[in-house]
Design a protein around this motif. Structure first.
Motif, PDB file in Angstrom:
ATOM      1  N   VAL A  63      44.009 -69.550  28.277  1.00  0.00           N
ATOM      2  CA  VAL A  63      44.225 -70.430  29.421  1.00  0.00           C
ATOM      3  C   VAL A  63      43.295 -70.053  30.574  1.00  0.00           C
ATOM      4  CG1 VAL A  63      46.144 -69.104  30.488  1.00  0.00           C
ATOM      5  CG2 VAL A  63      46.040 -71.586  30.749  1.00  0.00           C
ATOM      6  N   THR A  64      42.988 -68.760  30.701  1.00  0.00           N
ATOM      7  CA  THR A  64      42.112 -68.328  31.794  1.00  0.00           C
ATOM      8  C   THR A  64      40.678 -68.797  31.561  1.00  0.00           C
ATOM      9  OG1 THR A  64      43.497 -66.363  32.037  1.00  0.00           O
ATOM     10  CG2 THR A  64      41.385 -66.347  33.161  1.00  0.00           C
TER      11      THR A  64
ATOM     12  N   GLY B 116      55.659 -70.088  27.761  1.00  0.00           N
ATOM     13  CA  GLY B 116      55.378 -71.302  28.536  1.00  0.00           C
ATOM     14  C   GLY B 116      56.152 -71.393  29.842  1.00  0.00           C
TER      15      GLY B 116
ATOM     16  N   VAL C  39      31.965 -61.367  21.310  1.00  0.00           N
ATOM     17  CA  VAL C  39      31.053 -60.641  22.208  1.00  0.00           C
ATOM     18  C   VAL C  39      30.990 -59.195  21.746  1.00  0.00           C
ATOM     19  CG1 VAL C  39      30.761 -59.824  24.588  1.00  0.00           C
ATOM     20  CG2 VAL C  39      31.484 -62.186  24.139  1.00  0.00           C
TER      21      VAL C  39
ATOM     22  N   TYR D  39      42.105 -57.706  25.793  1.00  0.00           N
ATOM     23  CA  TYR D  39      40.871 -57.038  25.350  1.00  0.00           C
ATOM     24  C   TYR D  39      39.856 -56.927  26.494  1.00  0.00           C
ATOM     25  CZ  TYR D  39      42.963 -57.549  20.826  1.00  0.00           C
ATOM     26  OH  TYR D  39      43.846 -57.448  19.779  1.00  0.00           O
TER      27      TYR D  39
ATOM     28  N   TYR E  10      64.697 -63.262  28.206  1.00  0.00           N
ATOM     29  CA  TYR E  10      64.476 -64.586  28.800  1.00  0.00           C
ATOM     30  C   TYR E  10      64.565 -65.624  27.696  1.00  0.00           C
ATOM     31  CZ  TYR E  10      59.797 -64.138  26.810  1.00  0.00           C
ATOM     32  OH  TYR E  10      58.759 -63.965  25.922  1.00  0.00           O
TER      33      TYR E  10
ATOM     34  N   TYR F 256      50.729 -58.387  26.158  1.00  0.00           N
ATOM     35  CA  TYR F 256      50.625 -58.437  27.619  1.00  0.00           C
ATOM     36  C   TYR F 256      49.431 -57.551  27.987  1.00  0.00           C
ATOM     37  CZ  TYR F 256      55.384 -60.211  28.835  1.00  0.00           C
ATOM     38  OH  TYR F 256      56.527 -60.963  29.027  1.00  0.00           O
TER      39      TYR F 256
ATOM     40  N   TYR G 202      47.098 -59.961  33.693  1.00  0.00           N
ATOM     41  CA  TYR G 202      48.188 -60.819  34.177  1.00  0.00           C
ATOM     42  C   TYR G 202      49.590 -60.246  33.956  1.00  0.00           C
ATOM     43  CZ  TYR G 202      44.448 -64.073  34.843  1.00  0.00           C
ATOM     44  OH  TYR G 202      43.285 -64.644  35.270  1.00  0.00           O
TER      45      TYR G 202
HETATM   46  C1  LIG Z   1      55.413 -63.068  23.922  1.00  0.00           C
HETATM   47  C2  LIG Z   1      54.763 -63.489  25.209  1.00  0.00           C
HETATM   48  C3  LIG Z   1      55.445 -64.310  26.096  1.00  0.00           C
HETATM   49  C4  LIG Z   1      54.856 -64.698  27.295  1.00  0.00           C
HETATM   50  N1  LIG Z   1      55.523 -65.586  28.100  1.00  0.00           N
HETATM   51  C5  LIG Z   1      54.911 -66.023  29.231  1.00  0.00           C
HETATM   52  C6  LIG Z   1      55.536 -67.022  30.026  1.00  0.00           C
HETATM   53  O1  LIG Z   1      56.627 -67.513  29.715  1.00  0.00           O
HETATM   54  N2  LIG Z   1      54.884 -67.440  31.145  1.00  0.00           N
HETATM   55  C7  LIG Z   1      53.667 -66.922  31.520  1.00  0.00           C
HETATM   56  O2  LIG Z   1      53.134 -67.306  32.560  1.00  0.00           O
HETATM   57  N3  LIG Z   1      53.056 -65.987  30.768  1.00  0.00           N
HETATM   58  C8  LIG Z   1      53.637 -65.533  29.638  1.00  0.00           C
HETATM   59  N4  LIG Z   1      53.008 -64.603  28.860  1.00  0.00           N
HETATM   60  C9  LIG Z   1      51.719 -64.065  29.324  1.00  0.00           C
HETATM   61  C10 LIG Z   1      50.608 -65.075  29.079  1.00  0.00           C
HETATM   62  O3  LIG Z   1      50.639 -65.475  27.740  1.00  0.00           O
HETATM   63  C11 LIG Z   1      49.240 -64.442  29.394  1.00  0.00           C
HETATM   64  O4  LIG Z   1      49.286 -63.812  30.672  1.00  0.00           O
HETATM   65  C12 LIG Z   1      48.147 -65.483  29.420  1.00  0.00           C
HETATM   66  O5  LIG Z   1      48.235 -66.316  28.294  1.00  0.00           O
HETATM   67  C13 LIG Z   1      46.801 -64.801  29.468  1.00  0.00           C
HETATM   68  O6  LIG Z   1      45.800 -65.763  29.194  1.00  0.00           O
HETATM   69  P1  LIG Z   1      44.317 -65.297  29.003  1.00  0.00           P
HETATM   70  O7  LIG Z   1      43.515 -66.505  28.772  1.00  0.00           O
HETATM   71  O8  LIG Z   1      43.929 -64.433  30.153  1.00  0.00           O
HETATM   72  O9  LIG Z   1      44.335 -64.349  27.709  1.00  0.00           O
HETATM   73  P2  LIG Z   1      44.419 -64.770  26.178  1.00  0.00           P
HETATM   74  O10 LIG Z   1      45.197 -65.998  25.977  1.00  0.00           O
HETATM   75  O11 LIG Z   1      44.865 -63.548  25.443  1.00  0.00           O
HETATM   76  O12 LIG Z   1      42.921 -65.103  25.814  1.00  0.00           O
HETATM   77  C14 LIG Z   1      41.941 -64.108  25.681  1.00  0.00           C
HETATM   78  C15 LIG Z   1      41.011 -64.542  24.562  1.00  0.00           C
HETATM   79  O13 LIG Z   1      39.901 -63.637  24.514  1.00  0.00           O
HETATM   80  C16 LIG Z   1      39.467 -63.575  23.180  1.00  0.00           C
HETATM   81  N5  LIG Z   1      38.652 -62.372  23.018  1.00  0.00           N
HETATM   82  C17 LIG Z   1      39.037 -61.079  23.086  1.00  0.00           C
HETATM   83  N6  LIG Z   1      37.998 -60.269  22.849  1.00  0.00           N
HETATM   84  C18 LIG Z   1      36.929 -61.056  22.638  1.00  0.00           C
HETATM   85  C19 LIG Z   1      35.553 -60.799  22.327  1.00  0.00           C
HETATM   86  N7  LIG Z   1      35.094 -59.555  22.198  1.00  0.00           N
HETATM   87  N8  LIG Z   1      34.726 -61.857  22.155  1.00  0.00           N
HETATM   88  C20 LIG Z   1      35.179 -63.130  22.282  1.00  0.00           C
HETATM   89  N9  LIG Z   1      36.475 -63.430  22.555  1.00  0.00           N
HETATM   90  C21 LIG Z   1      37.330 -62.403  22.741  1.00  0.00           C
HETATM   91  C22 LIG Z   1      40.775 -63.540  22.395  1.00  0.00           C
HETATM   92  O14 LIG Z   1      40.587 -63.947  21.053  1.00  0.00           O
HETATM   93  C23 LIG Z   1      41.659 -64.493  23.194  1.00  0.00           C
HETATM   94  O15 LIG Z   1      41.676 -65.799  22.648  1.00  0.00           O
HETATM   95  C24 LIG Z   1      53.563 -64.210  27.648  1.00  0.00           C
HETATM   96  C25 LIG Z   1      52.873 -63.382  26.760  1.00  0.00           C
HETATM   97  C26 LIG Z   1      53.454 -63.030  25.547  1.00  0.00           C
HETATM   98  C27 LIG Z   1      52.685 -62.147  24.616  1.00  0.00           C
END
Ligand SMILES: Cc1cc2nc3c(=O)[nH]c(=O)nc-3n(C[C@H](O)[C@H](O)[C@H](O)COP(=O)(O)OP(=O)(O)OC[C@H]3O[C@@H](n4cnc5c(N)ncnc54)[C@H](O)[C@@H]3O)c2cc1C
Length: 379
Positions: free
Chosen positions: A14-15, A49, A173, A205, A248, A306, A331
């Motif tokens: 999502v980020t 979500g 990467v 990561y 939750y 997390y 996060y």
């Molecule tokens: C069980 C669970 C429940 C949660 N519930 C909630 C909730 O209800 N509400 C909420 O706000 N948050 C919740 N969270 C937290 C939330 O999911 C995360 O904070 C958020 O999705 C982070 O998004 P992101 O895009 O930063 O990371 P990610 O979604 O983890 O995306 C990072 C991406 O980087 C990629 N990546 C890693 N290394 C490399 C590399 N070397 N080269 C290329 N790509 C790479 C990975 O494949 C991944 O797709 C929950 C998390 C979990 C695990």
């Protein structure tokens, strides 16, 4: 895959997809998102979500409130139904939490959030199936809610692509080339991309990405498990959560109950396997709060990571020592809910040189000083 880009975003969650979308919306479309698998495979596609604004730090409350404002219009903006619902968040208060929760509500109210402390009886009016025997009250905010993370991430990705952003799947990467403190290129298993600007949005990561250029992030990965039940008739409007037990749960639009529980004994690791220990702890804790859920069948359980910082607040902004290296990670379990505002701010930082809301307090540099953090965390 393009060989050069104004901005390389690492991570298709999502980020990363949200930042790519917001950069393109501001006219910067020479952007490539590198995702080693497929968008939404990481924490974003494994999360509950949930979208809440009831936090205990100014930064998290404000980011979440601003994000809700954006979530409210996101279905229209992304041309996709993100299944956004504002059923509220009911935060269970046990006896020893009451005074602190009342103080937290006062802080939230002072920032404009309409949260309130309610009695156990009032909590039962909102959740009729709730067993109020063990609880001393709750806090409630009606404008909290939930949305479908897959629809949000793919909505951002599709819109960004339409505006010219490239999303490169199955592209890992492997290194970042830096000369005299300036970024020159990003190396992947599919080739090298020349660039001066990199966003580190690799979720749990991210610390590995940062270490590629000798930057140390204090973030640690922790497994969090979650499950979904069979669909049942509508019985639950809000997300119910307890920070004491770490549990939750909420009900999705088409009926299933989705929820998880933190585990204080979970060590930091990249383990994302599912455990029986989780299932037992989850079942016991949920059934104490909602005895009727003892009759539900669980369909599926899974886990994700997390990305936890020492103060449970994200790491945002430029990095000292490496020019144009932007952090958007850490996060600590609430990155989905603050993504709309965070990704807008990061795009403003990159394009305008200054975000519309100060994010200096969330810079990596803060960990050099004394740390006071967010208390409302599923630990
Ligand atoms: C069980 C669970 C429940 C949660 N519930 C909630 C909730 O209800 N509400 C909420 O706000 N948050 C919740 N969270 C937290 C939330 O999911 C995360 O904070 C958020 O999705 C982070 O998004 P992101 O895009 O930063 O990371 P990610 O979604 O983890 O995306 C990072 C991406 O980087 C990629 N990546 C890693 N290394 C490399 C590399 N070397 N080269 C290329 N790509 C790479 C990975 O494949 C991944 O797709 C929950 C998390 C979990 C695990």
């Amino acid at each position: 895959m393009r060989e050069e880009a104004d901005v390389v975003v690492i991570g298709g969650g999502v980020t990363g997809c949200g930042i790519a979308y917001n950069l393109a919306k501001k006219g910067l479309t020479d952007v490539i998102v590198l995702e080693r698998q497929v968008p939404c495979v990481g924490a974003s596609g494994r999360c509950g979500g949930g979208i809440r604004q009831q936090f205990t730090t100014d930064a998290n409350i404000t980011l979440a409130m601003e994000s809700v404002r954006l979530f409210e219009q996101l279905s229209v903006e992304l041309d996709t139904d993100i299944e956004y619902e504002q059923g509220g968040y009911l935060i269970i208060a046990y006896e020893d939490e009451v005074d602190q929760f009342k103080r937290n509500v006062r802080l939230q109210n002072s920032l404009g959030l309409e949260s309130r402390f309610i009695t156990p009886e009032e909590a039962r009016e909102i959740v009729p199936l709730l067993n109020i025997d063990p609880i001393a009250g709750a806090t409630f905010c009606q404008t909290d809610g939930h949305a479908n993370p897959f629809r949000v991430v793919h909505g951002y990705a599709r819109k960004a692509q339409k505006m010219g952003v490239e999303i490169s799947k199955f592209t890992a990467v492997t290194g970042i080339v830096v000369e005299d403190g300036q970024i020159r290129a990003v190396k992947t298993d599919k080739g090298t991309i020349k660039t001066n600007t990199v966003v580190n949005a690799a979720g749990a990561y991210s610390r590995d990405i940062a270490s590629m250029v000798g930057v140390s992030l204090p973030n640690k990965p922790y497994r969090h498990e979650i499950l979904v039940t069979e669909p049942v008739e509508h019985v639950l409007d809000p997300m119910v959560i307890s920070f004491k037990t770490g549990v939750y749960f909420s009900q999705q639009k088409h009926g299933p109950i989705i929820g998880g529980i933190g585990d204080p004994e979970e060590p930091s690791s990249y383990n994302i396997s599912a455990s029986l220990r989780f299932m037992k702890r989850m079942a016991r804790t949920v059934v104490e709060l909602v005895p009727a859920f003892g009759h539900l069948n669980v369909l599926r359980q899974w886990a994700g990571l997390y990305d936890v910082t020492p103060d449970a607040q994200p790491v945002l902004g430029w990095t000292e020592g490496v020019d144009q290296f932007c952090q958007a990670n850490g996060y600590s379990g609430h990155g989905f809910m603050i993504a709309p505002k965070v990704t807008e701010l990061i795009a403003e930082l990159i394009v305008d040189g200054k975000p519309s809301m100060p994010i200096d307090d969330l810079n990596l540099k803060r960990f050099e000083g004394e740390i006071t953090g967010e208390a409302y965390v599923v630990g």
